[in-house]
Design an enzyme around this catalytic site. Structure first.
Site, PDB file in Angstrom:
ATOM      1  N   GLU A   1      32.423 -11.767 -14.921  1.00 55.38           N
ATOM      2  CA  GLU A   1      32.227 -13.105 -15.497  1.00 55.38           C
ATOM      3  C   GLU A   1      33.350 -13.495 -16.447  1.00 55.38           C
ATOM      4  OE1 GLU A   1      28.592 -14.408 -17.128  1.00 55.38           O
ATOM      5  OE2 GLU A   1      27.333 -13.441 -15.639  1.00 55.38           O
TER       6      GLU A   1
ATOM      7  N   ARG B   1      27.721 -19.782 -12.340  1.00 58.87           N
ATOM      8  CA  ARG B   1      28.676 -19.231 -13.323  1.00 58.87           C
ATOM      9  C   ARG B   1      30.112 -19.642 -12.990  1.00 58.87           C
ATOM     10  NH1 ARG B   1      24.532 -19.267 -14.683  1.00 58.87           N
ATOM     11  NH2 ARG B   1      23.111 -17.634 -15.346  1.00 58.87           N
TER      12      ARG B   1
ATOM     13  N   SER C   1      26.873 -10.432 -20.441  1.00 58.18           N
ATOM     14  CA  SER C   1      26.842  -9.964 -19.055  1.00 58.18           C
ATOM     15  C   SER C   1      28.260  -9.964 -18.492  1.00 58.18           C
ATOM     16  CB  SER C   1      25.943 -10.875 -18.207  1.00 58.18           C
ATOM     17  OG  SER C   1      24.609 -10.807 -18.655  1.00 58.18           O
TER      18      SER C   1
END
Length: 348
Positions: free
Chosen positions: A344, A175, A248
């Site tokens: 994130e 990520r 998320s």
């Protein structure tokens, strides 16, 4: 199909205007920009560089699915809207496919499946744009973006030039990528190229896919996996068009084997996944759920009642509300497990 993000036209002027960004971020946070432009033609990029040199800052927006915006965004905001998808080459080992940075990611994945360019079906229904995918190095259901990546073209805003980038240049990690660490507003991703494997083999290692009735019999096609992933995601995750969310919100933390073993001894139900480097990825959603946050609300922000990784806008939430909730969750997980959760989304 059209040629992604290419133009032989003369440079095009850009005139910034005030703009409401509320509908341009999937969290649905009320936000305004005093200087906003839409990039629909690469011929506008030199003008963007000129404007950026005069602005205090530049925020490049894609689909707005991975960003937390304040009530007023300072500086210049540019939304990438380049369009186009094409097959560049049918090689013996791969389909080489190119998509413009402003293409909707899910629609691009479906276009690939429709055309038999298989390999991205596990990444169906991820919100956002093609140009945002390498920034976040998105991944889901056993497939990571960088495993299908070939190369990309990006505009270097400060130098005013197009740059071709390979995987090593992008410095992909879990990520993460170089684009998240370089100066904000430096890059506009114009187009992305994918090498989709031939022959294709289904990726079915993820537990939710193994349990899915559609995939349990015979050898599934890419369309079967695409449909199954869409069904799973819709059952688990809220639709941003209905309930504001950024998908998320936290990364799954990666810890050493020693830390994982110590936690597993204290918490027998710990959910973890072995990594190729010997470490372990912990399930952030499980950690948050065990701390009692699933379904809870703090002000106008809340945690989704079916997926603890997802923070939602209950109505009228601000960036302060969302980040206040995120920090409370981070503190609870750190106090109980000694693990720090990392958000994130990009927080502006």
């Amino acid at each position: 199909m059209s040629n992604p993000a290419t133009s032989n036209a003369a440079p095009v002027a850009l005139i910034p205007t005030a703009h409401d960004l509320t509908r341009l971020n999937t969290l649905g946070l009320v936000s305004q920009s005093g200087a906003f432009v839409t990039l629909s033609d690469p011929a506008q990029l030199p003008a963007l560089s000129a404007l950026a040199r005069q602005a205090d800052s530049l925020l490049v927006l894609g689909g707005g699915s991975n960003v937390v915006l304040p009530r007023r965004v300072p500086g210049l905001v540019a939304q990438v809207a380049f369009k186009g998808v094409r097959l560049l080459e049918a090689r013996p080992d791969a389909w080489l496919v190119e998509a413009a940075g402003g293409e909707n990611w899910h629609r691009f994945v479906e276009t690939c499946v429709d055309n038999g360019w298989d390999g991205l079906e596990n990444l169906a229904l991820i919100p956002g744009s093609v140009g945002a995918a390498p920034v976040q190095n998105i991944g889901a259901y056993g497939v990571e973006f960088d495993a299908r990546f070939h190369s990309l073209t990006a505009w270097d805003v400060p130098s005013g030039r197009l740059v071709e980038m390979q995987a090593d240049d992008c410095r992909f990690a879990y990520r993460d990528s170089a684009f998240k660490h370089d100066a904000p507003g430096r890059w506009v991703i114009v187009s992305v190229r994918f090498a989709l494997p031939r022959p294709w083999h289904p990726v079915l290692g993820y537990p939710d896919l193994q349990r899915h009735a559609r995939l349990a019999q015979g050898s599934p096609a890419a369309r079967d996996i695409f449909n199954a992933v869409c069904e799973i995601r819709r059952a688990k995750l809220p639709d941003p068009a209905v309930t504001g969310n950024a998908g998320s919100f936290f990364k799954n933390p990666i810890v050493t084997a020693g830390v994982r073993d110590s936690l597993a001894e204290r918490f027998p139900g710990l959910v973890s996944y072995a990594q190729s480097d010997g470490g372990y990825k912990l399930a952030a959603g499980w950690l948050i759920d065990q701390c009692g946050w699933k379904g809870r609300t703090l002000g106008a922000a809340g945690v989704h009642d079916r997926q603890a990784l997802v923070l939602v806008n209950r109505g009228g939430a601000t960036a302060t509300d969302i980040m206040g909730l995120a920090q409370a969750i981070q503190q609870a997980v750190a106090d109980r497990y000694g693990v720090r959760l990392e958000p994130e989304p990009v927080v502006v």
